[in-house]
Design an enzyme around this catalytic site. Structure first.
Site, PDB file in Angstrom:
ATOM      1  CE  LYS A  34       6.205 -12.854  -4.380  1.00  0.00           C
ATOM      2  NZ  LYS A  34       7.367 -12.454  -5.172  1.00  0.00           N
ATOM      3  NE  ARG A  71       9.237 -14.759  -8.569  1.00  0.00           N
ATOM      4  CZ  ARG A  71       9.112 -15.791  -9.409  1.00  0.00           C
ATOM      5  NH1 ARG A  71       9.004 -17.028  -8.910  1.00  0.00           N
ATOM      6  NH2 ARG A  71       9.105 -15.608 -10.715  1.00  0.00           N
ATOM      7  N   GLY A 117       9.493  -4.813  -5.703  1.00  0.00           N
ATOM      8  CA  GLY A 117      10.830  -4.454  -6.160  1.00  0.00           C
ATOM      9  C   GLY A 117      11.798  -4.070  -5.062  1.00  0.00           C
ATOM     10  CG  MET A 170      13.160  -7.094   0.290  1.00  0.00           C
ATOM     11  SD  MET A 170      12.374  -8.005   1.618  1.00  0.00           S
ATOM     12  CE  MET A 170      10.672  -8.029   1.087  1.00  0.00           C
ATOM     13  NE  ARG A 219       2.029  -7.752  -5.881  1.00  0.00           N
ATOM     14  CZ  ARG A 219       3.309  -7.541  -6.129  1.00  0.00           C
ATOM     15  NH1 ARG A 219       4.214  -8.033  -5.326  1.00  0.00           N
ATOM     16  NH2 ARG A 219       3.696  -6.864  -7.195  1.00  0.00           N
ATOM     17  CG  HIS A 257      10.415  -0.569 -10.438  1.00  0.00           C
ATOM     18  ND1 HIS A 257      10.826   0.740 -10.224  1.00  0.00           N
ATOM     19  CD2 HIS A 257      10.531  -1.189  -9.241  1.00  0.00           C
ATOM     20  CE1 HIS A 257      11.180   0.889  -8.959  1.00  0.00           C
ATOM     21  NE2 HIS A 257      11.021  -0.264  -8.342  1.00  0.00           N
ATOM     22  CB  SER A 264      -8.820  22.072  23.027  1.00  0.00           C
ATOM     23  OG  SER A 264      -8.290  21.707  21.765  1.00  0.00           O
ATOM     24  CB  CYS A 289      -6.652  21.774  18.588  1.00  0.00           C
ATOM     25  SG  CYS A 289      -5.796  22.527  19.990  1.00  0.00           S
ATOM     26  CE1 TYR A 300     -11.977  19.827  19.247  1.00  0.00           C
ATOM     27  CE2 TYR A 300     -13.738  19.643  20.880  1.00  0.00           C
ATOM     28  CZ  TYR A 300     -12.580  20.257  20.426  1.00  0.00           C
ATOM     29  OH  TYR A 300     -12.025  21.288  21.126  1.00  0.00           O
TER      30      TYR A 300
END
Length: 906
Positions: free
Chosen positions: A32, A103, A112, A114, A376, A490, A798, A865, A885
């Site tokens: 912000k 803020r 919402g 904080m 934002r 909200h 693997s 895997c 992979y």
């Protein structure tokens, strides 16, 4: 000679088309604060103010309030003076008072989570100055009662005493509305508002034992401390955990001159998005309220109106409001204030172009002047994320790499969830209509309280409106319904950020928390009743509605194609059935990295033969039972090979300990004894014999194959005979046989010898051959340490990181739930190592095993895997190590494909 080190400021000013900060200072100024500074620099009208840095938050958490306030006080006082000069008003003055807002602002958007305080600086003296300056007595008293309510809740902790209770201030407001027989806050008279201020102060004194603070500087330091404290509040902690944000980031504090949307019918406030946050459609949209302050829009206390004419018409259609009534009672901002709308439209266009991303903006109109309070990068659903990214690429605003790096891989999961079946929808009973706040389909049982969202396996959270305290329950619930609030409330914003289905503003719902009932017309629904919600249409439906698998096309398919253009690692899947293999292939899997053969033995028609094999006392007896299993195994593999035609299929030989296959209940043991014509004592004896103290490290994996080689022989025969049969059908087959849980070179070599011998026997018998490879699952620490020796005869590695994590940490995966949550809470671990690969320890073994293996065979094929194969951070690590992979569950294949592309770009 001493070197003077310049002290970094604790406070950064912005406003009046100049700023100390910039957009790239989010880590220091929070999102912000950095964006307020950037907007000031590019000429957007931003109320002047200053940002206290995130570093001060860290100091506050370490040293406490008094020490930090003493240190930053001179800078804060100087910054307040700058605001005073710009606004021509004085903070704390009785005649010409400056009012400010306080803020929070972390480096990432946490809507919402904080705290915020508005109208700070008001007291019994300064209100007279506000009345004199504005000539608007009603506005002044309305601002004062709002300030007392917000400050008392945020700073002084005055909240409902239990979840069944209303907010104490809202109770006072509702009582006065009933007494005056009015519905809206805007209908309060000046005397009403004065009475509210008196009543509010009275309840503060009674509940806290302290008077409401009158000194503006005391108010300011209290609010700053409250914002810093809110970084470690329950809801902020939960939100950080949910999104994986570190706790040491801290929050900045933004102090800004107040501008007022509640000064009359030429004033207002709103929230807008440069594109649709739910669908990604390139259409400016948002909501506003006349004669209101910002929290009125997001809190859902009043249902707001649409900013654009198009949005207003769409809303009216959903709400079943006739055009004449819409135009008269619910006009869009575009119709009501065309000049303001035009200016706002220009700013949203400028900001999206400047940030090259969809923007979420807040604005206030004060007596005909437009102010932009915040911008934002907007929270969005998974579907919107994909569409916006691909659209911005096509529009030339961003390049391909930026488009890929903007994607949050885990949010793609939202697109893979089931959707309602159209035929079932046509038959469903629509009980109410709300706003389509966040797309998706959800079916569940009604719960009315967020902390009870886990009461049922599938729940729908139904609230009058949600608040930041509800965020944990919102995350647990399958969907969210609110009776109040609009598309920017909200509930709507948080649900979209979570990827949760949400219907807001369903005004026909009458919710009674005390009786736990929901009434729509004459029909009453109770806690536990089933409902379904369609977040794409806003429909609330009675009962369960059938769903079907989603069809992925359009921008999603384009994103997948783009990912494959950049990824250097392939993505395979873990699949044990042809159905799973086909799903994964449709999601773009380039083969199977893990087929678990043991899952095939648990089916009803096979478990008997498997148990017969286990209970056999001789090799001959075991071979006879395995002969029964052979055609079943072969048939399974044929289906999988067909589904994955042309791609490699890695089949893991039998891995779990044999005791998992035998019955442990007396009744089942009796049945088995009768079926096999043996004594119950024999069955009981074998079960007892197979019992192990630590089965995960017992007689399993390659240890089974080496003690019972006939098991390996049967499985190899089934794999290769299936491959030959499918090959005969004209399809390309690439079988890979994987030996599990190897800890010594000889364990692997003996298994490979059995496999190769059986392969020659099958090829000779069938008078045909198929190319196959034999590798190992690297899942013991010792295997990674001797990987160079194992690689001499192995065709591939693997990494089975589930077991490797267990053995490296010494944690039992089945029992770790007793202590891991506490470890995470206390910061002993940053992540659950079974969810996110531990790169420092387990990762070091993986890297070592890879390097040693490739030292012996430079072209050794290496993959992963475990469950980590579909987790984006772990995929990035696999890229760094140099794997060929990753393999993951079918529904995580798209996530892994994007993560692999991002890893290659990074």
């Amino acid at each position: 000679m001493e070197t003077l080190i310049e002290k970094q400021p604790s406070v950064y000013a912005f406003g009046n088309k100049k700023a100390d900060g910039r957009r790239d200072m989010k880590n220091l100024l929070g999102g912000k604060g950095a964006n307020l500074a950037e907007m000031s620099r590019i000429g957007i009208p931003v109320p002047p103010g200053f940002t206290i840095t995130t570093e001060v938050c860290a100091q506050y958490n370490e040293e406490g309030k008094e020490s930090v306030i003493n240190r930053i006080e001179p800078e804060v006082r100087d910054a307040i003076t700058t605001i005073e000069e710009t606004m021509g008003a004085i903070f704390g003055d009785d005649e010409n008072p400056l009012l400010i807002s306080v803020r929070s602002g972390a480096r990432v958007s946490m809507p919402g989570m904080m705290d915020t305080v508005l109208n700070l600086g008001l007291n019994d003296e300064s209100i007279k100055g506000i009345i004199k300056m504005t000539g608007n007595e009603r506005f002044a008293w309305d601002s004062y009662r709002r300030f007392i309510q917000m400050y008392s809740s945020v700073v002084m902790g005055l909240k409902p005493e239990s979840k069944d209770d209303l907010d104490p201030f809202e109770e006072i407001i509702d009582h006065l509305k009933d007494k005056r027989r009015i519905d809206q806050d805007t209908q309060f008279t000046v005397q009403d508002l004065q009475d509210l201020v008196y009543d509010f102060k009275d309840i503060v004194q009674k509940r806290t034992g302290k008077p409401f603070p009158n000194n503006p500087w005391d108010q300011l330091w209290g609010a700053i401390a409250a914002v810093f404290d809110s970084w470690n509040g329950d809801r902020a902690i939960y939100y950080r955990k949910m999104n994986g944000y570190p706790e040491d980031w801290g929050t900045a504090v933004n102090v800004q001159a107040m501008v007022f949307g509640n000064m009359g019918d030429d004033s207002g406030t709103g929230v807008c998005f440069t594109r649709d946050a739910g669908t990604g459609e390139n259409v400016f949209n948002g909501e506003y309220l006349i004669n209101a302050q910002g929290e009125d829009v997001v809190a859902g206390v009043r249902t707001p109106q649409q900013i654009t004419f198009l949005g207003s018409q769409r809303w009216a259609k959903l709400a079943q409001v006739e055009e004449e009534e819409r135009k008269e009672s619910y006009p869009s901002l575009e119709e009501l204030m065309p000049d303001i709308y035009k200016e706002l439209f220009e700013y949203q266009n400028k900001l999206e172009t400047h940030y090259q991303d969809m923007q979420d903006m807040e604005f206030t109109i004060q007596q005909g002047k437009l102010w932009i309070l915040q911008t934002r990068n907007g929270k969005r659903t998974g579907a919107a994320m994909v569409k916006i990214g691909m659209d911005l690429l096509k529009e030339g605003l961003i390049d391909e790499k930026t488009a890929l790096m903007r994607i949050e891989p885990n949010k793609l999961n939202e697109l893979l969830h089931p959707i309602f079946d159209l035929d079932a929808l046509q038959e469903a009973n629509v009980i109410a209509q709300g706003l389509p706040a966040s797309p998706g389909a959800a079916t569940g049982q009604i719960v009315f309280f967020a902390d009870e969202a886990d009461k049922f396996k599938y729940s729908i959270l139904v609230r009058v409106e949600t608040s930041p305290e509800d965020v944990e329950g919102m995350n647990i619930a399958r969907g969210i319904v609110t009776a109040r609030g609009g598309m920017t409330s909200h509930a709507a914003v948080v649900a979209r950020g979570m990827g949760k289905c949400c219907v807001s503003g369903a005004g026909a719902l009458k919710i009674n928390y005390k009786t736990r009932t929901l009434k729509v017309g004459d029909h009453e629904y109770h806690e536990g009743d089933w409902i379904s919600i369609n977040g794409s249409t806003g429909n609330i439906l009675e009962g369960k509605v059938a769903t079907k698998e989603p069809v992925l096309s359009g921008e999603f398919a384009e994103l997948m194609e783009l990912s494959d253009n950049y990824a250097t690692m392939e993505v395979r899947t873990n699949a044990d059935t042809p159905k799973d293999a086909l799903i994964a292939r449709n999601f773009g899997a380039k083969g199977i990295g893990l087929t678990r053969t043991e899952h095939m033995f648990f089916e009803v028609d096979r478990i008997k033969a498997m148990r017969e094999m286990i209970l056999a006392d001789t090799i001959k007896g075991r071979k006879q039972a395995l002969k029964e299993l052979l055609p079943m195994q072969r048939n399974d593999f044929e289906g999988i090979f067909r589904a994955m035609e042309g791609h490699p299929v890695t089949v893991r030989l039998l891995d779990p300990p044999l005791h998992e296959f035998v019955p442990h209940q007396l009744a089942t043991q009796k049945e088995l004894a009768e079926e096999l014509h043996i004594s119950l004592a024999a069955v009981k004896g074998k079960v007892a014999e197979l019992e192990e103290f630590n089965p995960m490290m017992g007689h399993r994996g390659c240890r089974l194959g080496n003690t019972y080689p006939e098991i390996t022989e049967m499985q190899t025969q089934a794999i290769l005979e299936a491959a030959l049969k499918v090959k005969k059908e004209g399809l390309t087959v690439k079988p890979e046989i994987m030996v599990p849980l190897v800890g010594t070179v000889e364990e692997f070599n003996q298994q490979k010898a059995i496999i190769d011998a059986m392969a020659q026997e099958v090829f000779k018998k069938r008078k045909d051959t198929v190319e196959y490879s034999v590798g190992t699952m690297m899942e013991t620490p010792r295997a990674t340490l001797i990987a160079d020796k194992i690689a001499e005869n192995a065709d591939f590695f693997s990494f089975g990181t589930n077991d490797l994590t267990q053995m490296t940490f010494g944690y039992s995966r089945d029992d770790s739930g007793k202590f891991l949550p506490i470890y995470l809470e206390k910061g002993i671990l940053k992540h659950d190592p079974f969810e996110v690969l531990d790169q420092e320890g387990v990762g070091q073994l993986v890297e070592m095993g890879t390097q040693l293996g490739r030292k012996t065979k430079s072209d050794l094929k290496i993959g992963i895997c475990g469950e980590h194969g579909g987790e984006p951070n772990s995929v990035a690590f696999c890229q760094k190590v140099g794997m060929n992979y990753v393999s993951c569950s079918p529904f995580r294949v798209p996530i892994a494909r994007v993560a692999a592309a991002q890893a290659a770009i990074s």
